[in-house]
Design a protein around this motif. Structure first.
Motif, PDB file in Angstrom:
ATOM      1  N   LEU A  27       0.838  -1.205   0.000  1.00  0.00           N
ATOM      2  CA  LEU A  27       0.000   0.000   0.000  1.00  0.00           C
ATOM      3  C   LEU A  27       0.875   1.258   0.000  1.00  0.00           C
ATOM      4  N   ARG A  28       1.927   1.244   0.805  1.00  0.00           N
ATOM      5  CA  ARG A  28       2.846   2.389   0.889  1.00  0.00           C
ATOM      6  C   ARG A  28       3.507   2.629  -0.476  1.00  0.00           C
ATOM      7  N   HIS A  29       3.960   1.563  -1.087  1.00  0.00           N
ATOM      8  CA  HIS A  29       4.618   1.617  -2.392  1.00  0.00           C
ATOM      9  C   HIS A  29       3.712   2.281  -3.437  1.00  0.00           C
ATOM     10  N   ASN A  30       2.400   2.046  -3.297  1.00  0.00           N
ATOM     11  CA  ASN A  30       1.442   2.608  -4.252  1.00  0.00           C
ATOM     12  C   ASN A  30       0.857   3.942  -3.786  1.00  0.00           C
ATOM     13  N   GLY A  31       1.358   4.459  -2.679  1.00  0.00           N
ATOM     14  CA  GLY A  31       0.893   5.757  -2.179  1.00  0.00           C
ATOM     15  C   GLY A  31      -0.566   5.770  -1.764  1.00  0.00           C
ATOM     16  N   ILE A  32      -1.020   4.627  -1.222  1.00  0.00           N
ATOM     17  CA  ILE A  32      -2.438   4.514  -0.836  1.00  0.00           C
ATOM     18  C   ILE A  32      -2.585   4.663   0.680  1.00  0.00           C
ATOM     19  N   ALA A  33      -3.452   5.570   1.109  1.00  0.00           N
ATOM     20  CA  ALA A  33      -3.783   5.687   2.533  1.00  0.00           C
ATOM     21  C   ALA A  33      -4.899   4.689   2.833  1.00  0.00           C
ATOM     22  N   SER A  34      -4.738   3.947   3.934  1.00  0.00           N
ATOM     23  CA  SER A  34      -5.709   2.867   4.184  1.00  0.00           C
ATOM     24  C   SER A  34      -6.308   2.982   5.581  1.00  0.00           C
ATOM     25  N   PHE A  35      -7.567   2.588   5.678  1.00  0.00           N
ATOM     26  CA  PHE A  35      -8.346   2.760   6.905  1.00  0.00           C
ATOM     27  C   PHE A  35      -9.128   1.475   7.192  1.00  0.00           C
ATOM     28  N   ASN A  36      -8.925   0.940   8.399  1.00  0.00           N
ATOM     29  CA  ASN A  36      -9.591  -0.291   8.835  1.00  0.00           C
ATOM     30  C   ASN A  36     -10.806   0.121   9.661  1.00  0.00           C
ATOM     31  N   VAL A  37     -11.990   0.000   9.080  1.00  0.00           N
ATOM     32  CA  VAL A  37     -13.218   0.480   9.728  1.00  0.00           C
ATOM     33  C   VAL A  37     -13.857  -0.671  10.500  1.00  0.00           C
ATOM     34  N   MET A  38     -13.880  -0.541  11.829  1.00  0.00           N
ATOM     35  CA  MET A  38     -14.369  -1.619  12.687  1.00  0.00           C
ATOM     36  C   MET A  38     -15.533  -1.134  13.543  1.00  0.00           C
ATOM     37  N   GLY A  39     -16.229  -2.066  14.158  1.00  0.00           N
ATOM     38  CA  GLY A  39     -17.351  -1.714  15.033  1.00  0.00           C
ATOM     39  C   GLY A  39     -18.328  -2.865  15.102  1.00  0.00           C
ATOM     40  N   THR A  40     -19.229  -2.745  16.035  1.00  0.00           N
ATOM     41  CA  THR A  40     -20.216  -3.786  16.287  1.00  0.00           C
ATOM     42  C   THR A  40     -21.220  -3.857  15.122  1.00  0.00           C
ATOM     43  N   PRO A  41     -21.907  -4.987  14.910  1.00  0.00           N
ATOM     44  CA  PRO A  41     -22.905  -5.025  13.833  1.00  0.00           C
ATOM     45  C   PRO A  41     -23.947  -3.927  14.029  1.00  0.00           C
TER      46      PRO A  41
END
Lengths: 219, 219
Positions: A27-41
């Protein structure tokens, strides 16, 4: 009787971390910012993405990897946004693991992408235990869950960079105390940023857009 | 490096089932009707117990075993009911297992008890995978979680005997469709009984009391 034995333990988590490292590097190599979206159902993870992506995608091309135990409900909802979406079905597993994200990434054209959202399986526990190689962890909480959740599910709040406190439109109808929620969350993670929003009315969604934009700019 | 290896697999579930069988036998021997209350964090499991127990306890002496990852929030809430409560902290585990219930039962005086509620860890996934030796499974869902949850978390709805659909007081403010929810749930489990309630206003709590009373009478 035929007994299947699966060996787990520290070596399993070490293997997960190794793949997570490779995901992060890709992801870093491709310049992509990434976000892990978590939470209860039902906390409103998909609703949040539905609010954010039209705003963000104008400047920063977005993609979503959807993690679900079964079905394609959330991908179907996001289809109308006209961005690349990959659905991962975990076949019973209650969280995504790094190898699942790795497989998901193989199905995306990374060149030109700027933002990757990963929507994890709805669960306040296990997704916090498996690193994926994602830059920022976002915990989506909601007013209707009650203000004691950070104290009852501490790991999730400890590993998160941003807490989106959703469903503020229901605040007047509930006994939820934002002060209590903030105090519990800050006790576990003093650096945690907490932004109250309503994905339904759009209240404060601009603040999340700004937070994500700032994160994108440092990649 | 010191690597701890834990062998799991079918033999682990078989061991769990064996202890669950012993728990079931112990409860049956003492004439205790038992209910495994499951649901996502914030669905209203504790609020439901707060509404039900004062009604039920007059005729049928109740006890509660509380399962939480950390803390004693729910036991503290239930203390005022004046019934025996045992708190189990799972130390990170996202569900109760049969051996945890076994340990919990050792701390209760079973003679004279008629009803045991076990409040599982807030999680729509893993608690459904581990039998405890409890007579009836109750899934507490809520309007604010959205109507697609049975389709997204099918195992939980498949193994449940009763679905308590909580927070009906918020029905008018949401896009939740009871028809859709019922259709998804019934597709997975045609025998599932679904009772909409509001633990907040007390609406239909009497129907849950009747359902539980009928279950107690056949023990």
């Amino acid at each position: 009787m035929n007994v299947k034995v699966i060996k787990i333990g520290e070596n399993l988590l070490a293997e997960n971390d190794k793949i997570a490292g490779a995901n992060a590097e890709l992801l870093r190599h491709n310049g992509i910012a990434s976000f892990n979206v978590m939470g209860t159902p039902g906390a409103g993870k998909t609703a949040l993405l539905e609010s954010l992506i039209p705003e963000l995608n104008r400047k920063f091309p977005c993609a979503v990897i959807e993690g679900d135990i079964a079905g394609t409900f959330d991908s179907e909802r996001l289809k109308k946004l006209g961005i690349p979406i990959v659905q991962i079905n975990t076949a019973g597993a209650c969280h995504l693991e790094a190898f699942m994200l790795q497989k998901g990434l193989e199905h995306l054209s990374l060149g030109g992408l700027k933002i990757l959202f990963v929507e994890n399986v709805g669960n306040l526990v296990c997704p916090a235990e498996f690193t994926l190689g994602i830059m920022k962890n976002i915990i989506v909480s909601s007013v209707t869950e009650g203000d004691d959740k950070p104290a009852k599910y501490p790991l999730m709040y400890k590993i998160s960079h941003l807490c989106v406190l959703n469903k503020t439109d229901l605040l007047d109808l509930s006994t939820f105390s934002p002060e209590k929620f903030n105090a519990y969350a800050k006790e576990i993670n003093p650096a945690l940023e907490i932004i109250p929003v309503s994905a339904k009315t759009g209240e404060n969604i601009d603040k999340i857009v700004t937070w994500i934009t700032n994160a994108v700019r440092v990649v």
